[in-house]
Design a protein around this motif. Structure first.
Motif, mmCIF file in Angstrom:
data_model
loop_
_atom_site.group_PDB
_atom_site.id
_atom_site.type_symbol
_atom_site.label_atom_id
_atom_site.label_comp_id
_atom_site.label_asym_id
_atom_site.label_seq_id
_atom_site.Cartn_x
_atom_site.Cartn_y
_atom_site.Cartn_z
ATOM 1 N N GLY A 73 93.430 164.885 60.416
ATOM 2 C CA GLY A 73 93.788 166.246 60.029
ATOM 3 C C GLY A 73 93.227 166.699 58.708
ATOM 4 N N GLY A 74 92.146 166.081 58.262
ATOM 5 C CA GLY A 74 91.505 166.511 57.037
ATOM 6 C C GLY A 74 91.919 165.764 55.795
ATOM 7 N N ARG A 75 92.714 164.697 55.951
ATOM 8 C CA ARG A 75 93.116 163.908 54.778
ATOM 9 C C ARG A 75 91.966 163.050 54.275
ATOM 10 N NH1 ARG A 75 97.231 164.103 58.440
ATOM 11 N NH2 ARG A 75 99.239 164.924 57.709
ATOM 12 N N THR A 76 91.202 162.475 55.190
ATOM 13 C CA THR A 76 90.027 161.681 54.829
ATOM 14 C C THR A 76 88.869 162.089 55.727
ATOM 15 O OG1 THR A 76 90.627 159.887 56.352
ATOM 16 C CG2 THR A 76 91.426 159.715 54.072
ATOM 17 N N TRP A 77 87.639 161.882 55.211
ATOM 18 C CA TRP A 77 86.453 162.348 55.909
ATOM 19 C C TRP A 77 85.368 161.285 55.901
ATOM 20 C CZ3 TRP A 77 86.216 167.118 58.293
ATOM 21 C CH2 TRP A 77 87.270 167.999 58.000
ATOM 22 N N GLY A 78 84.595 161.242 56.984
ATOM 23 C CA GLY A 78 83.415 160.400 57.024
ATOM 24 C C GLY A 78 82.256 161.071 56.309
ATOM 25 N N LEU A 79 81.172 160.321 56.132
ATOM 26 C CA LEU A 79 79.984 160.863 55.500
ATOM 27 C C LEU A 79 79.311 161.897 56.407
ATOM 28 C CD1 LEU A 79 78.444 157.599 54.019
ATOM 29 C CD2 LEU A 79 79.675 159.403 52.782
ATOM 30 N N PRO A 80 78.600 162.879 55.830
ATOM 31 C CA PRO A 80 77.905 163.864 56.660
ATOM 32 C C PRO A 80 76.894 163.197 57.584
ATOM 33 C CG PRO A 80 77.955 164.573 54.368
ATOM 34 C CD PRO A 80 78.430 163.147 54.393
ATOM 35 N N GLY A 81 76.842 163.647 58.838
ATOM 36 C CA GLY A 81 75.892 163.135 59.819
ATOM 37 C C GLY A 81 75.163 164.283 60.476
ATOM 38 N N GLY A 82 74.312 163.950 61.416
ATOM 39 C CA GLY A 82 73.552 164.974 62.125
ATOM 40 C C GLY A 82 72.253 165.324 61.459
ATOM 41 N N GLY A 83 72.165 165.076 60.131
ATOM 42 C CA GLY A 83 70.920 165.250 59.416
ATOM 43 C C GLY A 83 70.400 166.666 59.336
ATOM 44 N N GLU A 84 71.248 167.657 59.607
ATOM 45 C CA GLU A 84 70.767 169.032 59.640
ATOM 46 C C GLU A 84 71.748 169.965 58.945
ATOM 47 O OE1 GLU A 84 67.894 169.750 60.710
ATOM 48 O OE2 GLU A 84 67.304 168.164 62.101
ATOM 49 N N ASP A 85 71.250 171.147 58.633
ATOM 50 C CA ASP A 85 72.050 172.194 58.013
ATOM 51 C C ASP A 85 72.979 172.809 59.062
ATOM 52 O OD1 ASP A 85 72.928 174.468 56.621
ATOM 53 O OD2 ASP A 85 71.173 175.609 57.247
ATOM 54 N N ALA A 86 74.271 172.607 58.920
ATOM 55 C CA ALA A 86 75.245 173.076 59.911
ATOM 56 C C ALA A 86 75.946 174.326 59.401
ATOM 57 C CB ALA A 86 76.256 171.980 60.213
ATOM 58 N N MET A 87 75.355 175.488 59.678
ATOM 59 C CA MET A 87 75.990 176.747 59.300
ATOM 60 C C MET A 87 77.011 177.189 60.343
ATOM 61 S SD MET A 87 73.056 179.051 57.471
ATOM 62 C CE MET A 87 74.315 180.127 56.784
ATOM 63 N N ALA A 88 76.881 176.688 61.576
ATOM 64 C CA ALA A 88 77.819 177.034 62.639
ATOM 65 C C ALA A 88 77.972 175.851 63.576
ATOM 66 C CB ALA A 88 77.334 178.267 63.413
ATOM 67 N N LEU A 89 79.187 175.664 64.085
ATOM 68 C CA LEU A 89 79.491 174.695 65.140
ATOM 69 C C LEU A 89 80.258 175.448 66.211
ATOM 70 C CD1 LEU A 89 80.712 171.681 62.956
ATOM 71 C CD2 LEU A 89 78.562 171.795 64.238
ATOM 72 N N ALA A 90 79.658 175.632 67.370
ATOM 73 C CA ALA A 90 80.237 176.472 68.416
ATOM 74 C C ALA A 90 80.505 175.653 69.670
ATOM 75 C CB ALA A 90 79.310 177.638 68.744
#
Length: 286
Positions: A73-90
């Motif tokens: 629920g947003g208490r802890t987070w993994g490292l950024p993945g996907g290797g790209e600029d994510a301006m939107a997730l649909a």
């Protein structure tokens, strides 16, 4: 097709942020970044482009550094993945596990809930700088992409894109409501929250509160609209005509509603704190 040379994505992102900080002054939108691309003490940092609740209970956070996932629920987070600029997730609830990531020179698809990604290709889009992307909730083959400086395009196969309207050319966020002919929503530099029933004709949602640059979400089942901004989080239950403030403890940058249980809401505050509500926004916890 011949394309002009582009600056590196991060350089382009910094230029965009610098321009926005000037352009948004006095406009209907509000933009902010915080710290670096990581998280500190459970707080988000970076560019605050999108927060997306998934049916499996995970949260995804998208920014220029990629996509981070939280299992709690947003208490802890993994490292950024996907290797790209994510301006939107649909996504669409009718296509479980399928996500589309869009941004500066980015259009990628995941079929496992954002764990792995592949390039989609831009088809015949006349540009690759996507500022705002939406999937129609009830017809998941229908995609909408807003190209910076050009406007809205629509496709039914991910390759053949047709122009719809130049009106949202200045938008930073895009969303689609439920139904066979979904109402579309865009956060624009000039007019704040704009709405359209056909994609071609747009009007300002005059009562909408001031919003953060990417502070927009529309529930795929109820069609309720959520905005995040300096006053916190607000919800509209009548497609943007009237609004209720949900009393978040601080100003908000992002908001998302659980696609399966709308009583569960999540918001990223100005401080980077992720807030959770289990009662539709009547109360919030960190």
């Amino acid at each position: 097709m011949t394309t002009k040379a582009r600056p590196p994505r991060r350089a382009a992102a910094l230029l965009t942020a610098a321009l926005l900080s000037t352009a948004l002054a006095g406009a209907g939108l509000w933009w902010s970044t915080r710290g670096d691309a990581g998280t500190t003490g459970g707080r988000l940092g970076g560019d605050f482009h999108v927060l997306r609740a998934l049916p499996d209970g995970r949260l995804l956070y998208g920014q220029h550094a990629g996509v981070s996932a939280s299992q709690d629920g947003g208490r802890t987070w993994g490292l950024p993945g996907g290797g790209e600029d994510a301006m939107a997730l649909a996504a669409s609830p009718r296509a479980p596990g399928v996500l589309v990531m869009a941004g500066h020179d980015v259009l990628r698809v995941s079929r496992d809930g954002g764990r792995t990604w592949r390039d989609q290709g831009f088809g015949n889009l006349p540009g690759t700088d996507i500022h705002g992307f939406a999937v129609a909730p009830d017809t998941p083959n229908v995609w909408y992409a807003n190209l910076a400086g050009r406007g809205l395009y629509r496709t039914e196969d991910g390759a053949d894109w047709r122009p719809v309207s130049p009106a949202p050319a200045g938008a930073m966020a895009l969303a689609a409501g439920p139904g066979s002919a979904p109402r579309l929503y865009a956060l624009t530099l000039e007019g704040g929250l704009m709405v359209s029933d056909d994609g071609a004709t747009w009007q300002r949602a005059g009562a909408a509160p001031r919003a953060a640059g990417s502070g927009l979400d529309v529930h795929p089942v109820s069609g309720h609209v959520y905005v995040a901004g300096p006053a916190g989080v607000a919800r509209s239950e009548d497609q943007g005509a009237s609004w209720t403030n949900l009393n978040l403890p601080e100003g908000a940058l992002l908001v998302t509603a659980d696609p399966q249980d709308e009583t569960r809401l999540y918001a990223a505050g100005e401080s980077g704190t992720v807030y959770r509500s289990a009662d539709g926004g009547r109360s919030w916890n960190r």
